[in-house]
Design an enzyme around this catalytic site. Structure first.
Site, PDB file in Angstrom:
ATOM      1  N   HIS A   1       0.862  -1.023   0.128  1.00 45.28           N
ATOM      2  CA  HIS A   1       0.057   0.049  -0.099  1.00 45.28           C
ATOM      3  C   HIS A   1       0.836   1.231   0.051  1.00 45.28           C
ATOM      4  CE1 HIS A   1      -3.036  -2.729   2.196  1.00 45.28           C
ATOM      5  NE2 HIS A   1      -3.480  -2.613   1.025  1.00 45.28           N
TER       6      HIS A   1
ATOM      7  N   SER B   1      -3.009  -7.860   3.026  1.00 44.31           N
ATOM      8  CA  SER B   1      -3.317  -7.685   4.547  1.00 44.31           C
ATOM      9  C   SER B   1      -3.659  -8.951   5.108  1.00 44.31           C
ATOM     10  CB  SER B   1      -4.403  -6.517   4.501  1.00 44.31           C
ATOM     11  OG  SER B   1      -3.952  -5.456   4.038  1.00 44.31           O
TER      12      SER B   1
ATOM     13  N   ARG C   1      -1.517  -6.423  -8.233  1.00 50.20           N
ATOM     14  CA  ARG C   1      -0.342  -7.032  -7.857  1.00 50.20           C
ATOM     15  C   ARG C   1      -0.143  -7.988  -9.041  1.00 50.20           C
ATOM     16  NH1 ARG C   1      -2.776  -8.371  -2.227  1.00 50.20           N
ATOM     17  NH2 ARG C   1      -4.675  -8.566  -3.618  1.00 50.20           N
TER      18      ARG C   1
ATOM     19  N   LYS D   1     -18.116  -5.836   7.440  1.00 47.65           N
ATOM     20  CA  LYS D   1     -16.924  -6.775   7.952  1.00 47.65           C
ATOM     21  C   LYS D   1     -16.540  -6.643   9.360  1.00 47.65           C
ATOM     22  CE  LYS D   1     -14.430  -7.228   3.709  1.00 47.65           C
ATOM     23  NZ  LYS D   1     -13.206  -6.783   2.802  1.00 47.65           N
TER      24      LYS D   1
HETATM   25  O1  PNS Z   1      -8.802  -2.679   0.098  1.00 45.84           O
HETATM   26  P1  PNS Z   1      -9.966  -3.373  -0.506  1.00 45.84           P
HETATM   27  O2  PNS Z   1     -10.912  -3.956   0.548  1.00 45.84           O
HETATM   28  O3  PNS Z   1      -9.758  -4.264  -1.782  1.00 45.84           O
HETATM   29  O4  PNS Z   1     -10.858  -2.025  -0.871  1.00 45.84           O
HETATM   30  C1  PNS Z   1     -12.048  -1.974  -1.466  1.00 45.84           C
HETATM   31  C2  PNS Z   1     -12.902  -0.839  -1.775  1.00 45.84           C
HETATM   32  C3  PNS Z   1     -12.790  -0.100  -0.558  1.00 45.84           C
HETATM   33  C4  PNS Z   1     -12.074   0.025  -2.772  1.00 45.84           C
HETATM   34  C5  PNS Z   1     -14.151  -0.963  -2.402  1.00 45.84           C
HETATM   35  O5  PNS Z   1     -14.847  -2.153  -1.878  1.00 45.84           O
HETATM   36  C6  PNS Z   1     -15.095   0.049  -2.271  1.00 45.84           C
HETATM   37  O6  PNS Z   1     -14.769   1.088  -2.879  1.00 45.84           O
HETATM   38  N1  PNS Z   1     -16.269  -0.008  -1.153  1.00 45.84           N
HETATM   39  C7  PNS Z   1     -17.151   1.175  -1.101  1.00 45.84           C
HETATM   40  C8  PNS Z   1     -18.609   0.695  -1.837  1.00 45.84           C
HETATM   41  C9  PNS Z   1     -18.728   0.846  -3.132  1.00 45.84           C
HETATM   42  O7  PNS Z   1     -18.490   2.133  -3.640  1.00 45.84           O
HETATM   43  N2  PNS Z   1     -18.946  -0.114  -3.688  1.00 45.84           N
HETATM   44  C10 PNS Z   1     -19.247   0.084  -5.224  1.00 45.84           C
HETATM   45  C11 PNS Z   1     -18.155  -0.591  -6.030  1.00 45.84           C
HETATM   46  S1  PNS Z   1     -18.873  -2.227  -6.430  1.00 45.84           S
END
Ligand code: PNS
Length: 168
Positions: A17, A129, A90, A41
């Site tokens: 990150h 993570s 990645r 979560k």
């Molecule tokens: O680190 P992560 O868990 O891979 O991040 C995922 C994240 C936070 C980028 C994604 O889950 C997100 O933007 N969630 C907010 C809800 C949202 O906007 N969902 C619509 C996209 S399907």
């Protein structure tokens, strides 16, 4: 001024990150790293703890801000008038999931939010993570995965002394 958001769970922030943050911060005038407050979560670290970790790790980057958000990324981005989201890739296994989210966000935002992918530096390509948490849970060595002050906090969560059981 070109601004971008780097959203994620960051539970916890890893060197992978940090690599993306440093590189995005050198491309954009201002980068907002945003921790998702996902009530669905059960994270290891609270949102506040994750924000504080990110703030400490990015203290050397003057154009990086750290915040949290709830709900949809497109709504948060709209409120901040930011039109670029950064995500790290990645490996090819990330691509399908990330492409779907990027396209959903583009469509839902009526073309207002684009996603720019940065490929994670090869030395961190294996990092996640989840694996950091699993290694630490069993007392393994996470010193190559996260900064020392983060490793200490992760071990503390699992009730280990600071360097995990294997290194005592
Ligand atoms: O680190 P992560 O868990 O891979 O991040 C995922 C994240 C936070 C980028 C994604 O889950 C997100 O933007 N969630 C907010 C809800 C949202 O906007 N969902 C619509 C996209 S399907």
């Amino acid at each position: 001024m070109q601004r971008a958001i780097y959203p994620g769970s960051f539970d916890p922030m890893t060197f992978g990150h940090l690599d993306i943050i440093e590189r995005a911060a050198s491309i954009f005038d201002e980068l907002t790293v945003s921790v998702l407050n996902n009530t669905a979560k059960t994270p290891l670290f609270s949102v506040e703890e994750r924000v504080n970790i990110l703030k400490e790790a990015t203290a050397h980057l003057p154009n990086v801000k750290v915040e949290s958000f709830s709900g949809l990324l497109i709504d948060y981005a709209k409120k901040k008038d930011i039109h670029v989201a950064i995500r790290g890739l990645r490996a090819i296994t990330d691509f399908e999931y990330e492409l779907q989210i990027a396209q959903t966000n583009k469509k839902l935002s009526r073309e207002s939010l684009d996603t720019i992918f940065l490929t994670t530096s090869l030395e961190y390509a294996y990092l996640s993570s989840s694996s950091v948490k699993e290694i630490a849970y069993f007392g393994g060595d996470i010193s190559q995965c996260v900064p020392k002050f983060v490793a200490d906090k992760v071990y503390e969560k699992y009730g280990f002394p600071q360097n995990g059981v294997e290194n005592e």
